[in-house]
Each structure stands twice: as C-alpha cells, then as structure tokens.
Design a protein around this motif. Structure first.
Motif, PDB file in Angstrom:
ATOM      1  N   GLY A  97       1.415  14.435  -2.126  1.00  0.00           N
ATOM      2  CA  GLY A  97       2.618  14.369  -2.945  1.00  0.00           C
ATOM      3  C   GLY A  97       3.266  15.721  -3.122  1.00  0.00           C
ATOM      4  N   CYS A  98       4.198  15.736  -4.026  1.00  0.00           N
ATOM      5  CA  CYS A  98       4.943  16.941  -4.364  1.00  0.00           C
ATOM      6  C   CYS A  98       4.043  17.920  -5.121  1.00  0.00           C
ATOM      7  N   ALA A  99       4.336  19.198  -4.988  1.00  0.00           N
ATOM      8  CA  ALA A  99       3.646  20.205  -5.802  1.00  0.00           C
ATOM      9  C   ALA A  99       3.890  19.874  -7.272  1.00  0.00           C
ATOM     10  N   TYR A 100       2.895  20.134  -8.097  1.00  0.00           N
ATOM     11  CA  TYR A 100       3.022  19.819  -9.519  1.00  0.00           C
ATOM     12  C   TYR A 100       2.239  20.823 -10.342  1.00  0.00           C
ATOM     13  N   ILE A 101       2.450  20.758 -11.637  1.00  0.00           N
ATOM     14  CA  ILE A 101       1.757  21.627 -12.573  1.00  0.00           C
ATOM     15  C   ILE A 101       0.842  20.744 -13.414  1.00  0.00           C
ATOM     16  N   ARG A 102      -0.423  21.125 -13.529  1.00  0.00           N
ATOM     17  CA  ARG A 102      -1.361  20.405 -14.387  1.00  0.00           C
ATOM     18  C   ARG A 102      -1.827  21.353 -15.481  1.00  0.00           C
ATOM     19  N   ILE A 103      -1.557  20.961 -16.712  1.00  0.00           N
ATOM     20  CA  ILE A 103      -1.956  21.765 -17.860  1.00  0.00           C
ATOM     21  C   ILE A 103      -3.127  21.049 -18.520  1.00  0.00           C
ATOM     22  N   GLY A 104      -4.270  21.701 -18.531  1.00  0.00           N
ATOM     23  CA  GLY A 104      -5.472  21.115 -19.093  1.00  0.00           C
ATOM     24  C   GLY A 104      -6.484  20.845 -17.997  1.00  0.00           C
TER      25      GLY A 104
ATOM     26  N   ALA B 113      -4.639  15.372 -18.566  1.00  0.00           N
ATOM     27  CA  ALA B 113      -3.890  16.618 -18.441  1.00  0.00           C
ATOM     28  C   ALA B 113      -2.393  16.336 -18.526  1.00  0.00           C
ATOM     29  N   ILE B 114      -1.658  17.346 -18.892  1.00  0.00           N
ATOM     30  CA  ILE B 114      -0.200  17.252 -18.914  1.00  0.00           C
ATOM     31  C   ILE B 114       0.288  17.580 -17.509  1.00  0.00           C
ATOM     32  N   ILE B 115       1.082  16.672 -16.938  1.00  0.00           N
ATOM     33  CA  ILE B 115       1.613  16.851 -15.581  1.00  0.00           C
ATOM     34  C   ILE B 115       3.109  17.124 -15.669  1.00  0.00           C
ATOM     35  N   ARG B 116       3.549  18.129 -14.933  1.00  0.00           N
ATOM     36  CA  ARG B 116       4.979  18.439 -14.848  1.00  0.00           C
ATOM     37  C   ARG B 116       5.336  18.705 -13.399  1.00  0.00           C
ATOM     38  N   TYR B 117       6.541  18.301 -13.046  1.00  0.00           N
ATOM     39  CA  TYR B 117       7.095  18.562 -11.715  1.00  0.00           C
ATOM     40  C   TYR B 117       8.328  19.442 -11.886  1.00  0.00           C
TER      41      TYR B 117
END
Length: 69
Positions: free
Chosen positions: A32-39, A45-49
């Motif tokens: 998939g797309c690159a993403y940010i995982r916080i936690g 975890a909090i996922i952001r794109y």
C-alpha cells in the motif's frame, strides 16, 4: 478552506475511493501507500496518510493503455 496534509484512514479511503479494510490489508501486505503509525500496537496505533504520498502512490499505479482491454 485549508486542505489537511495528514489524513485518517477513513479520510484516505474517501480521498482514494479505496475502502478502509482494503487500505489496512495493503498496509499489512506491504503493497500500500506509505503511512505514519503512531504507537507500538499494530491494532490500536494511530494511522495517518500524507495526501502527497497518496497522490504519488496512485500515480505509480497508473496504467496507460493504447486501446483494447
């Protein structure tokens, strides 16, 4: 109106037209797309794109045809 740079999975789903479960599956598969995982938790975890990453990822998957199927 200010465009958000970082999108939740739901917002990314709306933006791309790809369902939230499919985005999660693509993350798990590593395709998939690159993403940010916080936690640390993989399930909580909090996922952001980033919108920029979504646009690049979609462009990388663009298939140009010259006709036919």
């Amino acid at each position: 109106m200010l465009k958000k740079e970082y999108l939740t999975a739901k917002e990314a789903s709306i933006y791309t037209g790809i369902s939230v479960p499919k985005l999660a599956r693509l993350r798990l598969e590593g395709s998939g797309c690159a993403y940010i995982r916080i936690g640390e938790s993989k399930t909580k975890a909090i996922i952001r794109y980033r919108r920029l990453d979504l646009d690049r990822w979609l462009e990388q998957n663009l298939i140009k045809t010259t006709g036919g199927l």
